[in-house]
Design an enzyme around this catalytic site. Structure first.
Site, PDB file in Angstrom:
ATOM      1  N   ASP A 489      -5.737  -1.915   3.832  1.00  0.00           N
ATOM      2  CA  ASP A 489      -6.170  -2.402   2.626  1.00  0.00           C
ATOM      3  C   ASP A 489      -5.141  -1.251   1.949  1.00  0.00           C
ATOM      4  O   ASP A 489      -4.602  -1.616   0.808  1.00  0.00           O
ATOM      5  CB  ASP A 489      -7.524  -2.207   2.307  1.00  0.00           C
ATOM      6  CG  ASP A 489      -7.980  -0.721   2.674  1.00  0.00           C
ATOM      7  OD1 ASP A 489      -7.663  -0.006   3.473  1.00  0.00           O
ATOM      8  OD2 ASP A 489      -9.209  -0.263   1.894  1.00  0.00           O
ATOM      9  N   ARG A 493      -7.264   6.119   1.366  1.00  0.00           N
ATOM     10  CA  ARG A 493      -8.453   6.214   1.268  1.00  0.00           C
ATOM     11  C   ARG A 493      -9.134   5.621   2.633  1.00  0.00           C
ATOM     12  O   ARG A 493     -10.154   6.363   3.159  1.00  0.00           O
ATOM     13  CB  ARG A 493      -9.213   5.419   0.128  1.00  0.00           C
ATOM     14  CG  ARG A 493     -10.695   5.655  -0.270  1.00  0.00           C
ATOM     15  CD  ARG A 493     -11.155   5.030  -1.372  1.00  0.00           C
ATOM     16  NE  ARG A 493     -10.952   3.455  -1.233  1.00  0.00           N
ATOM     17  CZ  ARG A 493     -10.609   2.609  -2.207  1.00  0.00           C
ATOM     18  NH1 ARG A 493     -10.348   3.436  -3.393  1.00  0.00           N
ATOM     19  NH2 ARG A 493     -10.316   1.663  -1.758  1.00  0.00           N
ATOM     20  N   GLU A 494      -8.709   4.472   2.843  1.00  0.00           N
ATOM     21  CA  GLU A 494      -9.386   3.883   3.997  1.00  0.00           C
ATOM     22  C   GLU A 494      -8.482   3.585   5.195  1.00  0.00           C
ATOM     23  O   GLU A 494      -8.935   3.676   6.391  1.00  0.00           O
ATOM     24  CB  GLU A 494      -9.857   2.551   3.610  1.00  0.00           C
ATOM     25  CG  GLU A 494     -10.999   2.853   2.579  1.00  0.00           C
ATOM     26  CD  GLU A 494     -11.535   1.551   1.959  1.00  0.00           C
ATOM     27  OE1 GLU A 494     -11.927   0.440   2.326  1.00  0.00           O
ATOM     28  OE2 GLU A 494     -11.254   1.319   0.699  1.00  0.00           O
ATOM     29  N   ASP A 501      -8.385  -9.007   2.690  1.00  0.00           N
ATOM     30  CA  ASP A 501      -7.346  -8.381   2.115  1.00  0.00           C
ATOM     31  C   ASP A 501      -5.997  -9.238   2.753  1.00  0.00           C
ATOM     32  O   ASP A 501      -5.216  -9.826   2.011  1.00  0.00           O
ATOM     33  CB  ASP A 501      -6.999  -6.912   2.033  1.00  0.00           C
ATOM     34  CG  ASP A 501      -8.156  -6.175   1.182  1.00  0.00           C
ATOM     35  OD1 ASP A 501      -9.256  -6.494   1.453  1.00  0.00           O
ATOM     36  OD2 ASP A 501      -7.863  -5.258   0.610  1.00  0.00           O
ATOM     37  N   TRP A 562     -13.860 -12.947   3.794  1.00  0.00           N
ATOM     38  CA  TRP A 562     -13.476 -12.210   4.877  1.00  0.00           C
ATOM     39  C   TRP A 562     -13.411 -12.644   6.268  1.00  0.00           C
ATOM     40  O   TRP A 562     -12.532 -12.609   7.006  1.00  0.00           O
ATOM     41  CB  TRP A 562     -14.284 -10.674   4.510  1.00  0.00           C
ATOM     42  CG  TRP A 562     -13.873  -9.728   3.440  1.00  0.00           C
ATOM     43  CD1 TRP A 562     -13.213  -8.671   3.446  1.00  0.00           C
ATOM     44  CD2 TRP A 562     -13.839 -10.251   2.097  1.00  0.00           C
ATOM     45  NE1 TRP A 562     -12.721  -8.195   2.339  1.00  0.00           N
ATOM     46  CE2 TRP A 562     -13.227  -9.073   1.342  1.00  0.00           C
ATOM     47  CE3 TRP A 562     -14.193 -11.337   1.479  1.00  0.00           C
ATOM     48  CZ2 TRP A 562     -13.057  -8.867   0.140  1.00  0.00           C
ATOM     49  CZ3 TRP A 562     -14.333 -11.048  -0.159  1.00  0.00           C
ATOM     50  CH2 TRP A 562     -13.642  -9.995  -0.561  1.00  0.00           C
ATOM     51  N   GLU A 790      -4.666  -1.359  -6.724  1.00  0.00           N
ATOM     52  CA  GLU A 790      -6.133  -1.855  -6.199  1.00  0.00           C
ATOM     53  C   GLU A 790      -6.814  -2.369  -7.362  1.00  0.00           C
ATOM     54  O   GLU A 790      -7.397  -3.455  -7.324  1.00  0.00           O
ATOM     55  CB  GLU A 790      -7.129  -0.513  -5.608  1.00  0.00           C
ATOM     56  CG  GLU A 790      -8.371  -1.068  -5.335  1.00  0.00           C
ATOM     57  CD  GLU A 790      -9.200   0.160  -4.972  1.00  0.00           C
ATOM     58  OE1 GLU A 790     -10.331  -0.001  -4.275  1.00  0.00           O
ATOM     59  OE2 GLU A 790      -8.863   1.123  -5.332  1.00  0.00           O
ATOM     60  N   HIS A 808      -2.392  -1.316  -2.777  1.00  0.00           N
ATOM     61  CA  HIS A 808      -3.131  -2.228  -2.370  1.00  0.00           C
ATOM     62  C   HIS A 808      -2.438  -3.547  -2.360  1.00  0.00           C
ATOM     63  O   HIS A 808      -2.184  -3.968  -3.542  1.00  0.00           O
ATOM     64  CB  HIS A 808      -4.670  -2.406  -3.148  1.00  0.00           C
ATOM     65  CG  HIS A 808      -5.912  -1.876  -2.345  1.00  0.00           C
ATOM     66  ND1 HIS A 808      -5.928  -0.332  -2.387  1.00  0.00           N
ATOM     67  CD2 HIS A 808      -6.839  -2.497  -1.793  1.00  0.00           C
ATOM     68  CE1 HIS A 808      -7.172  -0.332  -1.837  1.00  0.00           C
ATOM     69  NE2 HIS A 808      -7.764  -1.544  -1.291  1.00  0.00           N
TER      70      HIS A 808
END
Length: 929
Positions: A489, A493-494, A501, A562, A790, A808
Site C-alpha cells: 500500500d 508506514r505499512e 488497494d 478487499w 493516500e 499510495h
C-alpha cells in the site's frame, strides 16, 4: 519445397512469461513468443517447437501443429528433471503460406523438484533471540497512547545481521556450478569476496510458514581451482523484523537461519556438493542492527575485510547449530526479484538553521541513499528519510507509528574516501536530513537508489496536457515503488500487501508494467492464507498477529472489496495476459470466498432492521449487510474514515457480492463449468433485485446518498433499466453540488470515469479530470506531487501537511481509463488476441498516444487533432487483429472490407497487423504503411 521467409521471424521467447528463468519448479511450464514481419494482416497458422535438454537429447518435438496460439503453450514432453537446463526454439507458418526460420535458442533451468534433492541442513548462527515487541492493536496506535521511546532506547532490543562463511576446495576444473539458497531473514550471497548476483531482500516476502522461496544462482565464474569460500550475510528482514502497521516483530520466528546447497559439476562429469552444515562458522559484522522499517546502524570500524575470501583467518568466529525445519514449504523463486532499478541525483541540497543538511531528490521513491564521505574516524552520520517538507519548507516526518523511524546511521572508519549504502533496509522518501556530517555535502557525493521488483515497463501514455502527463508519471512511480517483493500500500508506514488497494489498481498496473508473474506469486500466498471458513485476509502476507489484531478490532478477518481480490485480480490477469491457468489455480479459493459471503448474507440480519415484514426479511438473504467492512473507504467529505465505512458498508458489500457472482459466472464459463455458471448468474439476479428493492426509492435516490454508492450501483448493474436514468441524475446532481469535484472512496473511484462516460456524461468526466481544486488528481499535481497520495488533502489548500503517506497507488487507478478511453486501447479477447481501438478525441486534448507491450507485440494508438481533422495512427501486433471504432461523424470513404455502423452511428471496421494511418474529419482516409 517452401523456402524460409526472411521477412517472417520469431523473437521474445519466454517461459512462464520470463526470459531464461533459472531454477524454476513449474513442472508444466508454458512457452510464448512474438511473431515479427514487415507485412500486414499476418496471422500464425501453425508452429513447431523443439526442446532439448543439456545433454542435447530431444525431449519434446511438437512437429508442425496447426494453431494460431503463440501464448501459453503447455510443455508436453518428457517429464522435466531437477537441475537440468532445457533449450528450445520455435518456427511458425503464417496465413500467406510463409514459413519462418528457426528462432534463436531460448532456455530455462529447473530447480530442485523434490525434497530429497536437498542434502543441506538448516543452520542457525550463534545469536540472541529476537525480542518480541509488546502486542498492540491498530486502535492503540491511532489513539496516541503509545509509550514514546527514543531510537537509542529501542536499539537495545535490535540485533545485528550475521556473517556466515564456509571454506571449500574445488579439486578440478568446474564445468557448471549452482547455489540453491534461502534463509530465515533476508540474505546476500558472496563467493570469494565477490557478491553473487544483484538480488535485494531475497528470498522475497511470502507467507514463510507455508511458502518460502529459494533462489538459484549460476556461480560457475566465481569458483576457481583450489581454495574457495562461501559467504552469506543474513538479516532480520520480514521474518523476525518489525513489520506492518503495528510494528510487531517475530512474525515468523525469532532466529536467523540459512539453508544452502552448492553443486559443482566438474569437466570430467563428477559431482561435488557443499551444503550448509556444521562446517559453517558465524560472526556479527559491522552492522549494529538492520531493520526494514527502522533502518540500519553500520559501524565501518568493525568491518572484517575479505571475510569471504580464502586468506581470511576466522579467529573468534562461532560454530553454527544444525536445526530441523520442514522442507515442505520450500518452492523455487517465481517471478521477479527486488533489484536496484534506477539511480537519482539530488536536485537540491540546503542547510537548515540547526546545521543539518536537507537533500532533495526531486522524486518520491522507495529505496535508500548511497553516500561517499571523507571524514575522521568515528564520525557518526545520521540520515532521516521523509516524503515531504512542511508548509514552511522544514524537514517533516510525515509517517508516525511504532518502529517507523526510517533512520540510517553510519560510523566512519576514517581512512580516506568511503562509500556507504544500506543493505538490509529501505525507506519511502524524497528528502533526507543528514546530521553529523562535518562538511557541506556536494551533489556528486550522494545519490538515491530506487528499489523495486524487476518488472519490465510495458505501457506508455502521453498527451497534450502536461498536467495529465505528470499525473501519469505519478501513477507509474507509485506503482514502481510499491511493487517491491509484494504489492504494498505504501513504502514506509505499512509496506503491506493490502488486497483492496491492489484489486482497484490491478488494471492500471497491468498496463504500466508486466505484473503477471509478480502477482501470480502473490496470489499463491493469498490462497495459502485463506481462512478455513473461506475468508480472504485484508492484507497478505498476514503474519502471526493478524488474527489477534483483528479480534481486538471487532473480530472480522476480511472485508467486502478487499476479500474480493481473490476473484478480481486473477480475472484482470486473465483478461490482460490471456493466462487461463491463473483462473484454474485460484478457482477453488474463489468459490470458498463466495460460499463464505453467501453464508454471511443468508444468515445475517442487520441490528437496525426493525421492520419484520416477511417479504423484506426474505430478501435479506441476498444482501451482505452485516459485519464490519471498510466500505467506500476515505470518502473526502467524511473526515473520519471509520464513519465512511459505517455509512456505506452495507451497500458496498452487497454491490461487491453481486459483482463477484457475475465474475464467477464468467470464470465458470471460461473453465467449462456450465452448472456453476448458471448458479452464479441466478444468484447475481437475486442480489441485484434485492438491492434495488431495499435501497433505491422511486426517484432513484439510494439510501446511502454518496457519489461512490451511485457509481457502484451503476457499474455493477444494481438498478433496473427503468430506474437507471434516475440514478444517473442523482449522481450528476451530487457532483454538481460538490462544485464539480469527486467525492469517491477507495472502492468506487476505479469506476467513476467509466460510469459517467457510459451514461452520456463524458463532459462531466472530463471536467473531473481537469479539476484542480481539492479533491482532484490535478490538485495533487499542482501541489507538486510526484506520486499518488493516500489522501486527496494530504496537503490541504491552506498548505498544512498531513501525517500520512504521500505514496499510495490506489487513487492512481484512473491510469487504466487514460489508456482505454483517451488513447482508446482496450482488450477484446483475453491477452489482446483481438483488441479494440476507440480513442475519444472530444476530451479537450489536441493529441494523445499510448503504447502497450502485449504478449503478442506492440499495440499502440496515437491521435492528433488539428483544424477539425483527426489523424490516427495505430500499430497492431502480428497474430492479432483490432476493431477500430470511430465517432458517428467520421465519414469513411473508400472500399473497406467489413465496414459497419453501430446502433448509435459509430463507424466500425477490423484491421490486421501492421501500422495503419486513419485521417478523418468529414472524410476519413485509411492507409497502411
Amino acid at each position: 519445397m517452401l523456402l524460409m521467409d526472411r521477412d517472417l521471424w520469431v523473437e521474445n521467447l519466454t517461459v512462464e512469461s520470463q526470459k531464461h528463468p533459472l531454477g524454476i519448479d513449474v513442472v508444466t511450464p508454458r512457452l510464448s513468443w512474438w511473431i515479427q514481419t514487415e507485412q500486414h494482416h499476418i496471422l500464425q497458422t501453425a508452429y513447431h517447437v523443439i526442446v532439448t535438454d543439456d545433454d542435447g537429447t530431444e525431449v519434446w518435438n511438437t512437429e508442425k501443429v496447426k494453431s494460431d496460439q503463440s501464448l501459453w503453450i503447455d510443455y508436453q514432453g518428457t517429464p522435466l528433471q531437477s537441475r537440468k537446463r532445457y533449450d528450445w526454439k520455435v518456427k511458425v507458418w503464417d496465413n500467406q503460406g510463409r514459413e519462418s526460420d528457426w528462432s534463436q535458442l531460448a532456455s530455462w533451468e529447473m530447480g530442485l523438484l523434490k525434497q530429497e534433492d536437498w542434502l543441506a541442513s538448516w543452520i542457525e548462527p550463534e545469536q540472541q533471540e529476537a525480542v518480541e515487541e509488546d502486542f498492540i492493536t491498530i486502535k492503540e496506535i491511532f489513539s496516541g497512547g503509545l509509550k514514546a521511546e527514543s531510537l537509542e532506547e529501542r536499539a537495545k532490543n535490535l540485533r545485528p545481521p550475521q556473517l556466515l562463511r564456509r571454506p571449500f576446495t574445488a579439486e578440478k576444473r568446474v564445468k557448471k556450478a549452482r547455489v540453491y539458497v534461502t534463509s530465515h531473514g533476508i540474505y546476500q550471497l558472496e563467493l570469494n569476496g565477490r557478491r553473487v548476483g544483484d538480488i535485494e531482500f531475497a528470498p522475497d516476502f511470502t507467507a514463510y510458514d507455508v511458502h518460502l522461496q529459494y533462489q538459484t544462482y549460476d556461480v560457475t565464474p566465481y569458483i576457481h581451482n583450489g581454495d574457495n569460500v562461501l559467504g552469506v550475510i543474513v538479516a532480520d528482514g520480514w521474518y523476525t523484523g518489525r513489520i506492518q502497521l503495528t510494528g510487531h516483530s517475530c512474525q515468523y520466528g525469532n532466529k536467523l537461519g540459512l539453508l544452502l546447497q552448492l553443486e559443482m559439476e566438474y569437466e570430467d562429469g563428477t559431482i561435488e556438493i557443499v551444503t550448509s552444515d556444521e562446517n559453517f562458522v558465524s560472526s556479527p559484522g559491522p552492522w549494529q542492527y538492520a531493520d526494514l522499517f527502522i533502518g540500519e546502524k553500520y559501524d565501518a570500524r568493525l568491518e572484517q575485510e575479505a571475510w569471504s575470501c580464502s586468506n581470511f583467518v576466522a579467529s573468534g568466529w562461532s560454530e553454527v547449530n544444525c536445526v530441523n525445519y520442514s522442507f515442505e514449504n520450500l518452492t523455487a523463486q517465481y517471478g521477479p526479484s527486488v533489484k536496484a532499478m534506477e539511480e537519482l541525483l539530488p536536485c537540491d541540497i540546503h542547510m537548515e538553521e540547526d546545521g543539518s543538511q536537507i537533500i532533495d531528490f526531486g522524486q518520491t521513491i522507495a529505496g535508500r541513499i548511497q553516500m561517499s564521505i571523507n571524514v575522521p574516524r568515528g564520525t557518526t552520520i545520521c540520515m532521516e528519510h521523509s516524503e515531504v517538507l512542511d508548509q514552511d519548507g522544514k524537514f517533516f516526518m510525515n509517517i508516525m507509528g511504532r518502529n517507523k523511524d526510517q533512520i540510517d546511521v553510519y560510523i566512519a572508519k576514517g581512512n580516506g574516501m568511503e562509500t556507504y549504502e544500506p543493505s538490509f533496509t529501505y525507506h519511502g522518501f524524497r528528502y533526507v536530513r543528514v546530521t553529523g556530517h562535518p562538511h557541506n555535502i556536494r551533489k556528486t557525493d550522494v545519490k538515491a537508489i530506487v528499489l523495486y521488483s524487476d518488472m519490465e515497463t510495458t505501457g506508455h501514455f502521453k498527451c497534450s496536457d502536461g498536467r495529465v502527463n505528470q499525473l501519469q508519471h505519478n501513477i507509474q512511480w507509485s506503482q514502481k515503488t510499491n511493487m517491491l517483493s509484494i504489492p504494498t500500500d505504501c513504502p514506509q508506514r505499512e509496506k503491506a500487501g493490502w488486497t483492496g488497494d491492489l484489486q482497484v489498481f490491478a488494471p492500471t498496473a497491468a498496463f504500466n508494467m508486466d505484473v503477471d508473474s509478480f502477482l501470480t506469486r502473490w496470489l499463491v500466498d493469498v490462497r495459502l492464507e485463506q481462512f478455513p471458513d473461506g475468508q480472504i485476509a485484508n492484507f497478505v502476507p498476514t503474519g502471526k498477529y493478524y488474527e489477534p489484531e483483528s479480534a481486538a478490532n471487532g473480530g472480522e478477518l476480511s472485508s467486502a472489496g478487499w476479500g474480493d481480490a481473490i476473484i478480481i485480480v486473477p480475472w484482470v490477469l486473465y483478461e490482460r495476459y490471456g493466462d487461463k491457468r491463473i483462473l484454474e489455480e485460484n478457482f477453488e479459493a474463489m468459490t470458498k470466498w463466495m460460499s463464505y459471503v453467501r453464508q454471511k448474507a443468508e444468515t445475517g440480519i442487520p441490528d437496525h432492521l426493525e421492520d419484520r415484514d416477511p417479504i423484506r426479511l426474505e430478501r435479506q438473504k441476498y444482501l451482505w449487510n452485516t459485519g464490519f467492512h471498510f466500505g467506500d473507504w476515505l470518502i473526502p467529505s467524511i473526515k473520519n474514515p471509520m464513519e465512511s465505512a459505517i455509512r456505506t458498508k452495507e451497500l458496498v458489500a452487497t454491490c461487491f457480492y453481486a459483482n463477484s457472482t457475475l465474475l464467477l459466472a464468467e470464470i465458470s464459463k471460461v473453465l467449462g463449468k456450465p452448472e456453476m455458471e448458471s448458479m452464479y448468474k441466478d444468484l447475481n439476479s437475486q442480489i441485484r433485485k434485492a438491492f434495488e428493492e431495499e435501497y433505491v426509492d422511486d426517484k432513484g435516490r439510494i439510501s446511502s446518498h454518496f457519489q461512490g454508492i451511485y457509481i457502484l450501483a451503476l457499474q455493477m448493474n444494481m438498478v433496473s433499466e427503468q430506474k437507471r436514468s434516475l440514478v444517473v441524475n442523482q449522481l450528476v446532481e451530487l457532483i454538481k453540488e460538490n462544485g464539480y469535484k469527486l467525492d469517491t472512496g477507495f472502492l468506487s473511484i476505479p469506476y467513476l470515469m467509466d460510469v459517467l462516460c457510459e451514461e452520456g456524461q463524458a463532459d462531466l468526466a472530463y471536467r473531473l479530470l481537469y479539476q484542480t481544486e481539492c479533491p482532484s488528481w490535478l490538485y495533487e499535481v499542482e501541489k507538486g506531487a510526484t506520486t499518488i497520495w493516500e489522501s486527496w488533502s494530504a496537503i490541504s489548500p491552506d498548505g498544512t501537511v498531513g501525517h500520512m503517506s504521500f505514496n499510495h497507488y490506489a487513487f492512481g487507478c484512473i491510469g487504466d481509463w487514460l489508456y482505454r478511453h483517451i488513447a482508446g486501447i482496450k482488450h477484446d479477447q483475453p491477452g489482446y488476441k483481438t483488441s479494440i481501438i476507440e480513442p475519444h478525441t472530444d476530451c479537450g486534448l489536441t493529441f494523445a498516444k499510448a503504447k502497450l507491450k502485449t504478449g503478442y507485440g506492440i499495440l499502440s494508438s496515437s491521435w492528433l487533432k488539428k483544424n477539425h481533422t483527426v489523424q490516427l495512427e495505430i500499430e497492431v501486433p502480428a497474430n492479432t487483429t483490432a476493431t477500430v471504432i470511430l465517432p458517428p461523424n467520421a465519414d469513411i470513404t473508400g472500399d473497406w472490407d467489413g465496414l459497419t455502423y453501430t446502433g448509435d452511428g459509430k463507424v466500425k471496421f477490423v484491421v490486421g497487423s501492421g501500422i495503419h494511418q486513419i485521417e478523418y474529419a468529414e472524410k476519413c482516409v485509411l492507409n497502411s504503411k
